[in-house]
Design a protein around this motif. Structure first.
Motif, PDB file in Angstrom:
ATOM      1  N   LYS A  35      32.660  48.477  58.742  1.00 26.50           N
ATOM      2  CA  LYS A  35      32.846  49.838  58.220  1.00 26.50           C
ATOM      3  C   LYS A  35      32.309  49.936  56.789  1.00 26.50           C
ATOM      4  O   LYS A  35      32.073  48.918  56.130  1.00 26.50           O
ATOM      5  N   TYR A  39      30.892  47.019  54.092  1.00 28.04           N
ATOM      6  CA  TYR A  39      31.462  46.756  52.757  1.00 28.04           C
ATOM      7  C   TYR A  39      30.343  46.694  51.720  1.00 28.04           C
ATOM      8  O   TYR A  39      30.328  45.838  50.828  1.00 28.04           O
ATOM      9  N   SER A 196      41.245  39.827  57.831  1.00 21.91           N
ATOM     10  CA  SER A 196      40.776  38.573  57.223  1.00 21.91           C
ATOM     11  C   SER A 196      41.911  37.674  56.731  1.00 21.91           C
ATOM     12  O   SER A 196      41.948  36.487  57.085  1.00 21.91           O
ATOM     13  N   PHE A 214      36.424  41.489  55.369  1.00 20.35           N
ATOM     14  CA  PHE A 214      36.117  40.974  54.022  1.00 20.35           C
ATOM     15  C   PHE A 214      35.707  39.503  54.010  1.00 20.35           C
ATOM     16  O   PHE A 214      34.791  39.116  53.284  1.00 20.35           O
ATOM     17  N   TYR A 344      36.974  43.909  47.230  1.00 26.44           N
ATOM     18  CA  TYR A 344      36.682  44.860  48.308  1.00 26.44           C
ATOM     19  C   TYR A 344      36.037  46.123  47.726  1.00 26.44           C
ATOM     20  O   TYR A 344      35.071  46.650  48.263  1.00 26.44           O
TER      21      TYR A 344
HETATM   22  C1  LIG Z   1      39.325  47.236  57.622  1.00 26.76           C
HETATM   23  C2  LIG Z   1      40.148  46.761  58.755  1.00 26.76           C
HETATM   24  C3  LIG Z   1      40.125  45.408  59.138  1.00 26.76           C
HETATM   25  C4  LIG Z   1      39.394  44.342  58.341  1.00 26.76           C
HETATM   26  O1  LIG Z   1      40.152  44.041  57.184  1.00 26.76           O
HETATM   27  P1  LIG Z   1      39.688  42.869  56.200  1.00 26.76           P
HETATM   28  O2  LIG Z   1      40.837  42.673  55.293  1.00 26.76           O
HETATM   29  O3  LIG Z   1      38.473  43.386  55.492  1.00 26.76           O
HETATM   30  O4  LIG Z   1      39.386  41.710  57.042  1.00 26.76           O
HETATM   31  C5  LIG Z   1      40.823  45.039  60.269  1.00 26.76           C
HETATM   32  N1  LIG Z   1      41.532  45.946  60.972  1.00 26.76           N
HETATM   33  C6  LIG Z   1      41.595  47.248  60.624  1.00 26.76           C
HETATM   34  C7  LIG Z   1      42.400  48.192  61.442  1.00 26.76           C
HETATM   35  C8  LIG Z   1      40.919  47.699  59.498  1.00 26.76           C
HETATM   36  O5  LIG Z   1      41.003  48.986  59.142  1.00 26.76           O
END
Ligand SMILES: *Cc1c(COP(=O)(O)O)cnc(C)c1O
Length: 361
Positions: A35, A39, A196, A214, A344
């Motif tokens: 998304k 990043y 993550s 991330f 982030y």
């Molecule tokens: C953004 C998101 C992730 C990934 O999160 P990270 O901390 O960047 O790994 C996973 N699940 C959902 C629902 C998210 O919105």
């Protein structure tokens, strides 16, 4: 010659980080979260590199998913917040996008939709973050209605999201896992919870699908040292060069607002990178940058297109010398902390002005 400020992208680091996620969660499939333009790294470049190596991708909205489809990405893509309008439901089915259902309105849109093909759904339950998801007492009804609507390609994947997984001593994560277990044990279908930090540190959360974002970009999501996370390798290195040099006398100041004052005869290097390139204006005096691979402190305010660095203690700095703002050799989290934010945010808000260049790692 072009302006030397650019974001170098190391795809071998990306593969290394993904391999770590797989090693930590060997029984789970991997949904790579790309998304917000991956990043800030460039969604199509990163999705193309990841597509052969992962089981699915995830984005925040239909527009982001269609950008990937337009670029020829054919992997399953989950819309993490589901539909924002009823028209998006048939579009999701048409483009083979997976849809999150997290509230009653979205469920009704699906029940009333005319679909060109069966749809893959993820049913999200709110286990404590209280941002998205169906209340625990409604999960059975939602699940039953999804099966009954006759529009799904299979039982929905049951999913939830953690609020505090980056805090290794926080009790909320185990409570969320316990709640998720209890709510889902009687229901058929796959399960997914781990972002993550949970992929790295909470093995009980891995289930059938992990959803790393991330960590794929090669930075630890933890504030404290962490054995596994500290082996990640940054994909993005934000670089520029010294473009002007001067010696100033004690008592002279540098930059807007004259917020940094020389206490000795000082050599000031001007580097062409600023907040217009995503370098945070909140980074104050003393924030480290690497000049010729060595640390030197920021001197004075960050401008839109430039920063100033005190290189008095680095002998031999010359015009054209390479500068690293973050990435290899300087974790983005360290710069982010100086600017009172997190890695982030610095990565995600990288503007289009900065060219992204894939390098051989
Ligand atoms: C953004 C998101 C992730 C990934 O999160 P990270 O901390 O960047 O790994 C996973 N699940 C959902 C629902 C998210 O919105």
């Amino acid at each position: 010659m072009a302006r030397p400020c650019e974001a170098r992208l190391d795809l071998s680091a990306l593969r290394h980080n993904l391999a770590l996620a797989r090693r930590l969660a060997p029984r789970s499939r991997v949904m790579a979260v790309v998304k917000a333009n991956a990043y800030g790294h460039g969604a199509t470049t990163m999705a193309r590199a990841l597509e052969p190596l992962v089981d699915a991708l995830a984005v925040a909205c239909l527009e982001e998913a269609l950008e990937l489809r337009d670029a020829g990405i054919r992997a399953p893509v989950l819309l993490l917040q589901g539909a924002f309008h009823p028209d998006e439901v048939p579009l999701a089915a048409q483009h083979k996008l997976w849809l999150t259902i997290e509230n009653a309105t979205q469920l009704v849109w699906l029940e009333r939709a005319t679909l060109p093909a069966p749809l893959h759904c993820w049913l999200k339950v709110d286990t404590g973050m209280h941002r998205l998801g169906v209340a625990p007492e409604q999960i059975a009804e939602f699940h039953q209605r999804l099966l009954a609507c006759g529009k799904l390609a299979g039982p929905p994947v049951l999913t939830t999201h953690f609020a505090c997984a980056d805090q290794l001593d926080h009790p909320a994560t185990l409570q969320q896992i316990a709640r998720f277990e209890q709510l889902t044990q009687a229901l058929p279908g796959e399960r997914s919870a781990a972002n993550s930090p949970a992929t790295l540190a909470w093995p009980d959360s891995h289930y059938d699908w992990i959803r790393p974002g991330f960590m794929l970009w090669g930075n630890s999501p933890f504030a404290a040292p962490h054995t596994a996370a500290d082996t990640l390798r940054p994909v993005m290195t934000l670089v520029s060069r010294v473009t002007s040099l001067r010696d100033i006398a004690p008592g002279e100041a540098v930059g807007y607002g004259a917020t940094w004052q020389a206490t000795r005869t000082s050599r000031i290097a001007t580097v062409t990178v600023g907040y217009g390139d995503g370098y945070p204006r909140g980074a104050g005096n003393g924030t480290p940058v690497l000049v010729n691979g060595q640390r030197a402190p920021l001197a004075g305010r960050v401008s839109m297109d430039m920063i100033s660095v005190d290189v008095t203690d680095l002998p031999g700095v010359a015009l054209g010398d390479p500068v690293v703002l973050w990435g290899a050799g300087l974790p983005v989290a360290e710069v982010a902390e100086k600017a009172h934010t997190i890695g982030y945010e610095l990565l995600t808000r990288m503007p289009a002005r900065v060219p992204r260049r894939v390098v051989i790692g």
